[in-house]
Design a protein around this motif. Structure first.
Motif, PDB file in Angstrom:
ATOM      1  N   VAL A  14      35.601   0.478   1.565  1.00 39.96           N
ATOM      2  CA  VAL A  14      36.553   1.590   1.430  1.00 39.96           C
ATOM      3  C   VAL A  14      37.566   1.269   0.334  1.00 39.96           C
ATOM      4  N   ASP A  15      38.087   0.066   0.353  1.00 35.04           N
ATOM      5  CA  ASP A  15      39.072  -0.341  -0.658  1.00 35.04           C
ATOM      6  C   ASP A  15      38.477  -0.289  -2.068  1.00 35.04           C
ATOM      7  N   ASN A  18      38.405   3.307  -3.113  1.00 40.52           N
ATOM      8  CA  ASN A  18      39.757   3.814  -3.363  1.00 40.52           C
ATOM      9  C   ASN A  18      40.355   3.261  -4.655  1.00 40.52           C
ATOM     10  N   GLN A  19      39.953   2.075  -5.058  1.00 44.15           N
ATOM     11  CA  GLN A  19      40.490   1.453  -6.264  1.00 44.15           C
ATOM     12  C   GLN A  19      39.711   1.834  -7.523  1.00 44.15           C
ATOM     13  N   TYR A  33      31.915  10.654   2.060  1.00 48.80           N
ATOM     14  CA  TYR A  33      32.807  11.442   2.908  1.00 48.80           C
ATOM     15  C   TYR A  33      32.249  11.539   4.335  1.00 48.80           C
ATOM     16  N   TYR A  36      32.154   8.116   6.103  1.00 56.72           N
ATOM     17  CA  TYR A  36      33.513   7.684   6.450  1.00 56.72           C
ATOM     18  C   TYR A  36      34.028   8.452   7.669  1.00 56.72           C
TER      19      TYR A  36
END
Length: 88
Positions: A14-15, A18-19, A33, A36
């Protein structure tokens, strides 16, 4: 992989998403999506102001119906790893 290891690997995936600053293909975003949402047991419908986007998100969630949180985390991690491996 035990539950704690899975949670750590999931959060790392996830990180990394997001990064990431480059745009993602729409199909990858929809898959991530849905996985998650299932992984976090957050299956509330999308509140997008664009009906077409909401429909695609709803369809993505529908395709993951019956998937356990554990399975969704594994699929999310696999999708992230595959994306970063083959995106070049």
């Amino acid at each position: 992989m035990n539950d704690k290891e899975l949670d750590i690997a999931f959060q790392k995936a996830v990180d990394s998403i997001n990064q990431h600053t480059e745009p993602f293909p729409a199909d990858v975003l929809l898959r991530l999506y849905a996985y998650y949402k299932r992984a976090t047991s957050d299956t509330d419908s999308s509140n997008s102001s664009k009906p077409l986007i909401s429909a695609f998100k709803t369809n993505a969630l529908f395709q993951t119906r019956g998937m356990s949180s554990r399975e969704a985390k594994l699929k999310y991690i696999e999708a992230v790893n595959t994306y970063f491996l083959y995106r070049k």
